[in-house]
Design a protein around this motif. Structure first.
Motif, PDB file in Angstrom:
ATOM      1  N   GLU A  34       5.887   9.111   9.098  1.00 23.41           N
ATOM      2  CA  GLU A  34       5.934   9.902  10.333  1.00 23.41           C
ATOM      3  C   GLU A  34       4.537  10.272  10.795  1.00 23.41           C
ATOM      4  OE1 GLU A  34       8.081  13.925  12.084  1.00 23.41           O
ATOM      5  OE2 GLU A  34       8.692  13.059  10.174  1.00 23.41           O
ATOM      6  N   SER A  35       3.666  10.648   9.865  1.00 22.91           N
ATOM      7  CA  SER A  35       2.312  11.041  10.243  1.00 22.91           C
ATOM      8  C   SER A  35       1.470   9.834  10.628  1.00 22.91           C
ATOM      9  CB  SER A  35       1.655  11.798   9.085  1.00 22.91           C
ATOM     10  OG  SER A  35       1.591  10.970   7.924  1.00 22.91           O
ATOM     11  N   ALA A  36       1.603   8.732   9.868  1.00 16.93           N
ATOM     12  CA  ALA A  36       0.779   7.562  10.140  1.00 16.93           C
ATOM     13  C   ALA A  36       1.227   6.826  11.397  1.00 16.93           C
ATOM     14  CB  ALA A  36       0.812   6.611   8.937  1.00 16.93           C
ATOM     15  N   TRP A  42      12.319   4.764  -2.277  1.00 19.27           N
ATOM     16  CA  TRP A  42      11.021   4.560  -1.618  1.00 19.27           C
ATOM     17  C   TRP A  42      11.036   5.151  -0.209  1.00 19.27           C
ATOM     18  CZ3 TRP A  42      10.366   1.542   2.809  1.00 19.27           C
ATOM     19  CH2 TRP A  42       9.036   1.362   3.222  1.00 19.27           C
ATOM     20  N   MET A  43      12.147   4.993   0.511  1.00 23.95           N
ATOM     21  CA  MET A  43      12.264   5.559   1.856  1.00 23.95           C
ATOM     22  C   MET A  43      12.071   7.067   1.831  1.00 23.95           C
ATOM     23  SD  MET A  43      15.474   3.516   3.578  1.00 23.95           S
ATOM     24  CE  MET A  43      15.555   4.701   4.920  1.00 23.95           C
ATOM     25  N   ILE A  44      12.710   7.735   0.862  1.00 22.87           N
ATOM     26  CA  ILE A  44      12.640   9.195   0.802  1.00 22.87           C
ATOM     27  C   ILE A  44      11.209   9.647   0.553  1.00 22.87           C
ATOM     28  CG2 ILE A  44      13.439  11.210  -0.480  1.00 22.87           C
ATOM     29  CD1 ILE A  44      16.006   9.559  -1.086  1.00 22.87           C
ATOM     30  N   LYS A  45      10.511   8.953  -0.356  1.00 19.20           N
ATOM     31  CA  LYS A  45       9.157   9.374  -0.712  1.00 19.20           C
ATOM     32  C   LYS A  45       8.156   9.060   0.390  1.00 19.20           C
ATOM     33  CE  LYS A  45       9.937   8.867  -5.686  1.00 19.20           C
ATOM     34  NZ  LYS A  45       9.555   8.168  -6.924  1.00 19.20           N
ATOM     35  N   GLU A  46       8.401   7.981   1.136  1.00 14.68           N
ATOM     36  CA  GLU A  46       7.417   7.544   2.120  1.00 14.68           C
ATOM     37  C   GLU A  46       7.690   8.090   3.522  1.00 14.68           C
ATOM     38  OE1 GLU A  46       4.539   5.391   1.624  1.00 14.68           O
ATOM     39  OE2 GLU A  46       5.074   6.426  -0.214  1.00 14.68           O
ATOM     40  N   SER A  62      12.531  -5.066   2.219  1.00 14.93           N
ATOM     41  CA  SER A  62      11.079  -5.206   2.258  1.00 14.93           C
ATOM     42  C   SER A  62      10.475  -3.952   2.873  1.00 14.93           C
ATOM     43  CB  SER A  62      10.693  -6.452   3.058  1.00 14.93           C
ATOM     44  OG  SER A  62      11.203  -6.359   4.371  1.00 14.93           O
ATOM     45  N   ARG A  63       9.170  -3.800   2.687  1.00 19.16           N
ATOM     46  CA  ARG A  63       8.518  -2.549   3.078  1.00 19.16           C
ATOM     47  C   ARG A  63       7.529  -2.817   4.203  1.00 19.16           C
ATOM     48  NH1 ARG A  63       7.625  -0.397  -3.132  1.00 19.16           N
ATOM     49  NH2 ARG A  63       9.843  -0.379  -3.633  1.00 19.16           N
ATOM     50  N   PRO A  64       7.842  -2.353   5.389  1.00 21.33           N
ATOM     51  CA  PRO A  64       6.971  -2.613   6.537  1.00 21.33           C
ATOM     52  C   PRO A  64       5.775  -1.677   6.556  1.00 21.33           C
ATOM     53  CG  PRO A  64       8.814  -1.286   7.212  1.00 21.33           C
ATOM     54  CD  PRO A  64       9.027  -1.580   5.756  1.00 21.33           C
ATOM     55  N   PRO A  65       4.780  -1.953   7.391  1.00 19.47           N
ATOM     56  CA  PRO A  65       3.649  -1.027   7.530  1.00 19.47           C
ATOM     57  C   PRO A  65       4.068   0.221   8.293  1.00 19.47           C
ATOM     58  CG  PRO A  65       3.446  -2.861   9.069  1.00 19.47           C
ATOM     59  CD  PRO A  65       4.607  -3.182   8.170  1.00 19.47           C
ATOM     60  N   ALA A  66       3.255   1.259   8.186  1.00 20.09           N
ATOM     61  CA  ALA A  66       3.572   2.559   8.807  1.00 20.09           C
ATOM     62  C   ALA A  66       3.204   2.530  10.286  1.00 20.09           C
ATOM     63  CB  ALA A  66       2.834   3.683   8.086  1.00 20.09           C
ATOM     64  N   THR A  67       4.034   1.903  11.074  1.00 19.26           N
ATOM     65  CA  THR A  67       3.867   1.835  12.527  1.00 19.26           C
ATOM     66  C   THR A  67       5.200   2.215  13.174  1.00 19.26           C
ATOM     67  OG1 THR A  67       4.555  -0.491  12.587  1.00 19.26           O
ATOM     68  CG2 THR A  67       2.193  -0.038  12.313  1.00 19.26           C
ATOM     69  N   HIS A 103       0.842  -1.194   0.000  1.00 26.21           N
ATOM     70  CA  HIS A 103       0.000   0.000   0.000  1.00 26.21           C
ATOM     71  C   HIS A 103       0.878   1.245   0.000  1.00 26.21           C
ATOM     72  CE1 HIS A 103      -3.218   2.767   0.816  1.00 26.21           C
ATOM     73  NE2 HIS A 103      -2.640   3.149   1.958  1.00 26.21           N
ATOM     74  N   VAL A 104       0.750   2.035  -1.051  1.00 32.39           N
ATOM     75  CA  VAL A 104       1.510   3.278  -1.147  1.00 32.39           C
ATOM     76  C   VAL A 104       0.518   4.416  -1.290  1.00 32.39           C
ATOM     77  CG1 VAL A 104       3.346   4.499  -2.318  1.00 32.39           C
ATOM     78  CG2 VAL A 104       3.340   2.014  -2.275  1.00 32.39           C
ATOM     79  N   PRO A 105       0.163   5.080  -0.238  1.00 31.67           N
ATOM     80  CA  PRO A 105      -0.905   6.074  -0.304  1.00 31.67           C
ATOM     81  C   PRO A 105      -0.459   7.355  -0.977  1.00 31.67           C
ATOM     82  CG  PRO A 105       0.021   6.002   1.890  1.00 31.67           C
ATOM     83  CD  PRO A 105       0.690   4.927   1.122  1.00 31.67           C
TER      84      PRO A 105
END
Length: 1146
Positions: free
Chosen positions: A456-458, A447-451, A406-411, A348-350
């Motif tokens: 941080e907000s999520a 991907w790290m830079i864009k996300e 790998s890409r973890p969830p925003a927690t 999921h990439v919002p």
């Protein structure tokens, strides 16, 4: 030989039944399982029990019934029928024989010459001979073990290897150990069994039949084990034996593992026990293997860390073996890693349509329940590779890279995982070896830079991985590779040896492909401000990045504006911007936290210190940056902020201590010891309990009501006291609005008839306010206590006036000097302003010296003008201090109005006259008087000043002060003993007044401090008096000896050995004075003869009559006598006083 796999071991169920003597469980065992436990059960059934209860009697019947159907029981019963005492004696004789023969197996007392092999002999022997055969074989192994010096050996013994007789041999072994425990300690038997084939099986049976010995046997095996068990055959056999024991008793596996770590022996056993026992835990929980190995490598015990690291390094040197515990561990870790790798092919990439193509290109998301386990695995592999030196295989490296990218969830856990993955990439760049892997890493970093902002907000965290990316990029651009290594180690939580050269590949990627320097600078401006900044926030924050960019002046270099006015970039913060942070309006104040205000205060103090430290450099550059005005500093509540910071030290990190250092340098008057002590009283337990009485945080009295109560202080004292007592319940911060009303009315408290309790309560409230707003409070108080003449002129002093001239504090209403509570406040302010004046003059000297020298063209010449300025400053400070001391000493005189040096001492009006009359009465009031209390307060301050700078004491005493104050200063100022150091110098002064003052001071010091040093100085003083007798004229001799002769009495009282010297001096003075009298043809008493007689036979003189007649003669004759006559009688009186004091002492 039977393989171990074909032998039946004792099951955990059977061992637990033996431990608990659970007869019901034992009855449920199969015949083969029960056969292994027969030695213990038969002994249990036949031996007399210590337990005589009915319950055990019933259990014993069940055991007998259980054994009745087993054929092998008969042979064990026969073994127990042997005379074990005789057997033990023969065994000990054989041990002695072997010891004499050097361990050779030539003769045996236990066993005669064998006709056949050991196995056949055992088969055809009776029970006694079977015991002798087994015992002889076991003792031979134990003796060889004792002589082996730690070298492992495997003894071939057909008795322990024949599959037909293993059970019978085991029975014999168990019976021997049980019946001969002193000869065969179970720990030594266990060690011996490791050196025969099938030893693990025998050992398990032995322990199963003595279940209480399990921990003892295991600890002994571990303690005698190798530090690295996989390095030798013996180590591997020991490990296997302990594993078998733990399989028999699984509940003790964790305890055995703890013993392994405690002794730092058999590391493979600890890992093997983890691999053997896999508890049923949730899939997302961190596995016991990861926890155990991480604890060993990342714990605080360096010895354990080194021990286990050696196990990893040594294990890698051997070829890959499936039986190796290390390779089993690595395989298990790899399986755990693969098990949590993402399996889905979407993420999921919002709010980012650009990432849709990447989402379908094979990048997958890490499941939320696996994030914590993945982070633990990453840290473990970092420790294995960085600390233990593990070299990953290609398969391990590939799977690790897949996990890291790998890409973890925003927690919050996801943010932590990304930070760990990034630092692992930096620490072990060798994991990226192919162009495909490099491309994978670059895409993941992008991907790290864009996300970063979404994460941080999520996740709701203040410190995200974006700041760390930015900081690493800045360090790469400034080539601060050591800072990157420190950052990586800090994030991973371990110290890893990273070579700067290994970062070259990552540096190229960062500086050329991802983060150019201009991109870094532009990106930093958009970083959000951290709310509620605190040292408790972990990770890397925007402030770290901005700090690094400011240090490297990147904003100026790339013309990136960080202010609304681009020209103000890298310029000092303006005074208006600072005032906005400290405005009292709630609307503005609310948007700035205490952290912001403390950082601004730290910036201002650091800026001012930097200006003073670099004055020479700035003068050479012809630059004079503007410093912040005193008016600005007066509006910043420095002490209030420091007091709040003191309670937030954990959140503020090192900011509190740094602020204290700057304050002690620039504002020493805000760091006085008395203030810290009074603050502890304000914030202690008792005030807290008193504040609990205040039901509301707001005070029910207004400032206007307080002013009105002060105006009626004489008639309405109880109402004023009630208001003041209520104010004492308020906190220091809530008391600030009442400060102006409180100080402005202090002058009214000087009137006669004001209650002492009101004065003390006002003083207490003033001290509370002093903890939060000292500088403003001092200015208001000084202006409020001015004499009425100045008040009528509306002359107001400022903070700067008081720092330039601290003596203004003492130019107050003279009635203050007889009001102890207000005098205490005045002395506190005086001490503070004296310290502030020193700091002010030091700063002014540094600030102006270099620029004036450069303007005069003296920058290349010697520092003569500078030395002169420094000397002038020191002279001014010394004059200020000594003037303050002299004024305070004059205040100590019995009447203020009669003290000539007190400024503004005459009071206009009747009130002053009333106070003067009160002062006259105080002289007769004893110790419980206002004068005495004021004297004590002043002596305390003078003691502090003398200790802080002994030169002040020397200067004041060289100037001199009234002789009447000497008893007070010597007794009331504990540091007066330092005067003994400079009295000899004072005695050499040419002025007669200073010599007299020195002797009078010394007489009081000798009485107060009867020390060896005082004795030597007193001898010197007597010698000086004798010298002066020969050189002084007649008039000066009278002026010198009349006030100093009574001092000789004090010398003799303090030091009786001086009696002869003093008597000789008195006789000499008497002779000179009598000679002058005789030249005038005057007929006086034979003084010299009397003095000689008194000196030789003082005990024969009736003191009462002599002193009485002496007083009568003095009263009648001295009034009209000339100076020499007066001196003669004064000498005789001194003689009598000395004799009287010495006689009383006896």
């Amino acid at each position: 030989m039977t393989p171990l796999n074909d032998l039946q071991f004792v099951s955990p169920y059977a061992f637990e039944a033996m431990q608990k003597v659970d007869v019901a469980r034992l009855a449920a065992l199969s015949d083969p399982e029960l056969r292994l436990l027969l030695p213990c059960l038969v002994r249990m059934a036949l031996c007399a029990p210590a337990d005589q209860s009915n319950a055990w009697a019933q259990d014993k019947k069940l055991i007998l019934r259980l054994l009745s159907g087993v054929e092998a029981v008969n042979s064990i019963v026969a073994l127990l029928s042997v005379d074990f005492h005789a057997l033990e004696q023969d065994a000990r004789k054989e041990q002695q024989l072997r010891h004499k023969a050097g361990g050779s197996n030539g003769e045996s007392i236990l066993v005669s010459q064998l006709q056949h092999g050991l196995t056949l002999e055992f088969e055809h022997s009776d029970p006694l001979r079977r015991l002798r055969l087994a015992l002889s074989e076991l003792l031979a192994i134990m003796n060889k073990l004792a002589d082996s010096n730690g070298e492992f050996f495997l003894k071939s013994s057909e008795l322990f290897e024949s599959p037909v007789y293993l059970e019978e041999v085991a029975d014999v072994l168990c019976i021997l150990q049980a019946e001969l425990p002193s000869l065969l300690p179970i720990t030594e038997v266990a060690e011996a069994l490791l050196h025969v084939r099938n030893g693990e099986w025998f050992l398990c049976l032995l322990v199963a039949n003595v279940p209480d010995s399990f921990s003892e046997v295991c600890r002994g095996l571990i303690k005698n084990g190798e530090r690295q068990d996989e390095e030798s055959v013996g180590g591997r056999r020991r490990t296997e034996a302990l594993r078998q024991l733990c399989q028999m008793n699984p509940s003790q596996a964790l305890n055995i593992r703890a013993m392994v770590v405690e002794e730092c022996h058999l590391p493979g056993l600890g890992v093997a026990l983890i691999l053997d026992y896999k508890p049923d835990t949730a899939d997302e929980a961190v596995s016991p293997l990861v926890s155990y190995v991480s604890g060993l490598l990342l714990g605080t015990n360096g010895k354990v860390r080194t021990w286990f690291s050696m196990f990893i390094r040594n294990g890698q040197q051997r070829k890959r073996e499936s039986s190796s515990v290390l390779w089993q561990m690595r395989r298990q870790l790899l399986l755990e890693l693969v098990a949590i790798l993402p399996r889905s092919r979407s993420t999921h990439v919002p709010n980012d349509s650009d990432m849709d193509s990447e989402s379908s290109s094979g990048y997958s998301g890490l499941r939320e329940e696996h994030v914590v386990k993945a982070s633990a695995l990453l840290r473990l592999y970092c420790a294995l590779m960085g600390i233990a030196g593990l070299r990953p295989t290609d398969e391990e490296a590939e799977q690790l890279l897949q996990l890291m990218t790998s890409r973890p969830p925003a927690t919050p856990a996801g943010v932590r995982f990304v930070s760990l993955s990034f630092c692992k990439l930096l620490a072990f760049s060798t994991l990226v070896s192919t162009p495909e892997q490099e491309q994978l890493m670059v895409m993941w970093l992008s991907w790290m830079i864009k996300e970063e902002e979404y994460f941080e907000s999520a996740a709701g965290v203040s410190a995200s991985f974006g700041e760390m990316l930015l900081l690493v990029a800045m360090y790469f651009h400034s080539n601060q590779l050591s800072a990157i290594i420190e950052l990586v180690c800090s994030t991973l939580g371990m110290k890893i040896a990273i070579k700067p050269s290994s970062l070259s590949k990552m540096k190229t990627i960062f500086t050329q492909e991802i983060f150019t320097e201009q991109v870094v600078t532009a990106h930093a401006v958009r970083v959000a401000v951290t709310n509620n900044l605190s040292a408790n926030i972990t990770g890397f924050l925007p402030i770290h990045c901005i700090y690094q960019l400011l240090r490297s002046r990147a904003f100026t270099k790339h013309k990136v504006s960080i202010k609304t006015n681009p020209e103000a970039t890298n310029q000092p913060i303006t005074e208006q911007e600072i005032l906005n942070v400290f405005q009292d309006g709630g609307k503005v104040r609310s948007q700035y936290t205490i952290t912001t205000q403390l950082l601004i205060l730290y910036y201002i103090l650091s800026y001012e210190e930097a200006l003073l430290a670099n004055t020479k450099t700035l003068a050479l550059m012809q630059k004079k940056p503007k410093s912040y005005s005193p008016a600005l500093m007066d509006q910043i509540p420095i002490k209030h902020l420091i007091r709040q910071a003191q309670g937030l030290q954990q959140e503020l990190g090192g900011l509190h201590s740094a602020l204290l250092r700057l304050l002690a340098t620039n504002y020493p008057h805000l760091c006085m010891v008395e203030d810290w002590i009074s603050e502890e009283e304000v914030t202690g337990t008792l005030p807290l309990l008193r504040k609990m009485l205040l039901t509301s945080s707001s005070c029910k009295y207004s400032q206007t009501q307080l002013r009105e109560a002060f105006q009626n202080v004489l008639s309405g004292g109880p109402r004023l006291l009630r208001i003041l007592e209520h104010l004492t319940l308020l906190s220091a911060g809530d008391l600030i609005p009442y400060a102006e009303a409180l100080t402005a009315s202090m002058g009214l408290l000087l009137e006669d008839g004001v209650s002492r309790r009101i004065l003390q309560t006002v003083s207490k409230l003033w001290m509370v306010l002093n903890t939060v707003m000292p500088r403003k409070l001092w200015v208001m108080t000084v202006n409020a206590l001015q004499p009425s003449v100045k008040l009528l002129r509306q002359q107001k002093y400022t903070q700067n006036d008081l720092m330039v001239d601290p003596l203004i504090v003492l130019r107050c209403d003279s009635r203050v000097f007889r009001c102890p509570p207000l005098m205490d406040i005045t002395l506190h302010m005086l001490n503070g302003y004296l310290l502030a004046s020193k700091a002010y003059l030091n700063a002014h000297l540094k600030e102006t010296a270099e620029f004036e020298r450069s303007n005069l063209g003296l920058s290349g010449q010697p520092d003569t003008p500078e030395v002169t300025r420094e000397e002038l400053k020191n002279a001014l400070l010394a004059a200020q201090d000594s003037a303050a001391v002299q004024i305070l000493l004059e205040v100590c005189l019995p009447s203020v109005q009669s003290a000539p040096g007190i400024p503004m001492r005459k009071q206009v009006g009747d009130a002053g006259a009333g106070r003067g009359a009160q002062g006259e009465r105080e002289a007769e009031g004893g110790l419980l008087s206002d004068l005495r209390e004021v004297q004590c307060l002043i002596c305390c301050l003078l003691h502090q000043m003398f200790i802080a700078d002994p030169n002040i004491a020397k200067l004041v005493h060289f100037q001199g002060y009234p002789q009447a104050l000497l008893p007070l200063t010597v007794a009331g100022i504990p540091s007066m003993h330092i005067c003994l150091d400079f009295i000899p110098e004072l005695l050499t002064q040419p002025q007669l007044e200073k010599q007299i003052f020195a002797i009078q001071l010394l007489s009081h010091l000798c009485t107060q401090y009867a020390l060896p040093k005082s004795l030597s100085v007193a001898r010197l003083a007597i010698s000086v008096m004798g010298t002066l007798l020969t050189v002084l004229t007649r008039a000066k001799r009278f002026a010198f000896f009349m006030p100093t002769l009574p001092c000789l009495v004090s010398f003799c009282k303090a030091f009786p050995p001086l009696f002869d010297d003093v008597m000789s001096l008195l006789v000499q003075v008497g002779q000179v004075s009598a000679a002058d009298v005789t030249t005038k043809a005057r007929d006086i008493d034979p003084l010299i003869a009397r003095l000689q007689y008194l000196r030789q036979k003082p005990q024969e003189i009736p003191l009462s009559e002599s002193k009485c007649s002496l007083r009568k003669r003095s009263a009648e004759d001295l009034g009209g006598a000339d100076p020499d006559v007066q001196l003669c009688y004064h000498i005789e009186a001194t003689f009598m006083d000395i004799i009287s004091s010495s006689t009383q002492a006896l």
